[in-house]
Design an enzyme around this catalytic site. Structure first.
Site, PDB file in Angstrom:
ATOM      1  N   PRO A   1      10.007  -4.269  -0.163  1.00 16.81           N
ATOM      2  CG  PRO A   1      11.153  -2.405  -0.951  1.00 16.81           C
ATOM      3  CD  PRO A   1       9.900  -3.193  -1.147  1.00 16.81           C
TER       4      PRO A   1
ATOM      5  N   GLY B   1       4.359  -4.187   3.818  1.00 15.78           N
ATOM      6  CA  GLY B   1       4.611  -5.538   3.291  1.00 15.78           C
ATOM      7  C   GLY B   1       4.297  -6.637   4.306  1.00 15.78           C
TER       8      GLY B   1
ATOM      9  CE  LYS C   1       0.862   1.224   4.476  1.00 15.16           C
ATOM     10  NZ  LYS C   1       1.742   2.293   4.860  1.00 15.16           N
TER      11      LYS C   1
ATOM     12  CG  ASP D   1      -0.197  -1.225   8.476  1.00 17.87           C
ATOM     13  OD1 ASP D   1       0.034  -2.279   9.105  1.00 17.87           O
ATOM     14  OD2 ASP D   1       0.667  -0.623   7.819  1.00 17.87           O
TER      15      ASP D   1
END
Ligand code: C5P
Length: 302
Positions: free
Chosen positions: A100, A107, A10, A142
């Site tokens: 990354p 991620g 995102k 998140d």
């Protein structure tokens, strides 16, 4: 049996950090949008009943790995919600990393949410709604976003979500500087920055955010509250942001608490041009696009 899913990254188009709350979290107002860079998470039934194994190289102890935590939390919740459920088979999880780590692209959170989706597809949904969201929030602020749609306004500590119309597939360039900052350190840097600089936070209301999002991209009044403290700490990033702006990006910003910067472009050829220029300056980059919807799990193999 193997189940696989792409776990997309995102970016935060807007990220406004409010006051530190008594529970140690900050209230947020953020606009999060999926992009097409993704990890690939797989789930295999294999091994001893009730065990969870991770396949691949991980840079922390198994018990601290978010995928392991997600699987364990899911199995505990399944036991609680469906006491007479048949015992779970052995589960082996693997993850092909492309996003990354520590780059403000979510991620690890996306991988965890993707695994929850695979587990739900494999075991079936819990009888009552909401179970996955609760597990997701227990894993990180998140993670719940990644269970939802492609674009959401997030409030609270990140878990109060409201879907908004995703953007068309705008061309996008992501740039990955080599520095890293941990999320708690980045929040602490905002608090310090505000104290030292007597900096009064800028403010958009949720209504202003919704209204502004409908304007042409080049007219967005969005910002990221992490950017100023981060640019102070990592001055080389100021150059990078200026360079992105020089490349005719419609909108450029840092994502999350950094370190990834992104530019949204009006045309593929301008994005490709920017990508080539930034690469030739020595930056590690990704050329892609905005993603409207998350991916679905797919069965492969036996
Ligand atoms: O929820 P998550 O594990 O991602 O949060 C990591 C840390 O980031 C928290 O312990 C807190 O220090 C900070 N944080 C915050 N406000 C948020 C989200 C995270 O202060 N809304």
């Amino acid at each position: 049996m193997t189940l696989t899913i792409e776990a997309p990254a995102k970016i935060n188009l807007h990220l406004q950090v409010g006051k530190l709350r008594s529970d140690g979290y900050h209230d947020l107002l953020s606009l999060m949008h999926l992009v097409d860079l993704s990890d690939r998470v797989s789930l295999r039934t294999e091994g001893k009943r009730g065990t969870v194994e991770l396949e691949g190289d991980f840079d922390c102890l198994k018990k601290d790995n978010l995928l392991y935590k997600a699987a364990s939390a899911y199995l505990r919740e399944r036991q609680k919600r469906i006491p007479n459920a048949p015992p779970a088979p052995g589960l082996t999880i693997s993850c092909l990393k492309r996003i990354p780590a520590g780059g403000g692209l979510g991620g690890g959170s996306s991988d965890a949410a993707a695994l929850l989706k695979l587990l739900e597809r494999f075991f079936g949904a819990f009888p009552e709604r909401g179970g996955l969201d609760e597990i997701a929030l227990s894993l990180g602020s998140d993670v719940p976003f990644f269970l939802h749609t492609g674009a959401e306004i997030a409030q609270g500590r990140g878990e109060v979500l409201e879907p908004v119309e995703p953007l068309p597939a705008y061309p996008l360039v992501l740039v990955f500087p080599s520095w890293r900052i941990s999320t708690p350190d980045a929040y602490a840097a905002i608090d310090r920055f505000r104290l030292e600089k007597a900096d009064h936070p800028r403010f958009l209301s949720p209504g202003q955010l919704r209204e502004a999002y409908r304007r042409p991209v080049a007219q967005w009044p969005f910002f990221n509250d992490f950017t100023s403290p981060v640019l102070l700490q990592f001055p080389e990033s100021r150059d990078l942001l200026l360079r992105l702006q020089d490349q005719e990006a419609l909108y450029s910003q840092m994502s999350g608490s950094g370190s990834t910067f992104f530019g949204l472009f009006g045309e593929e050829k301008t994005a490709l041009w920017a990508f080539e220029r930034l690469k030739s300056m020595g930056y590690r980059c990704h050329l892609g696009k905005m993603l409207a919807r998350p991916y679905d799990p797919v069965y492969n193999g036996r």
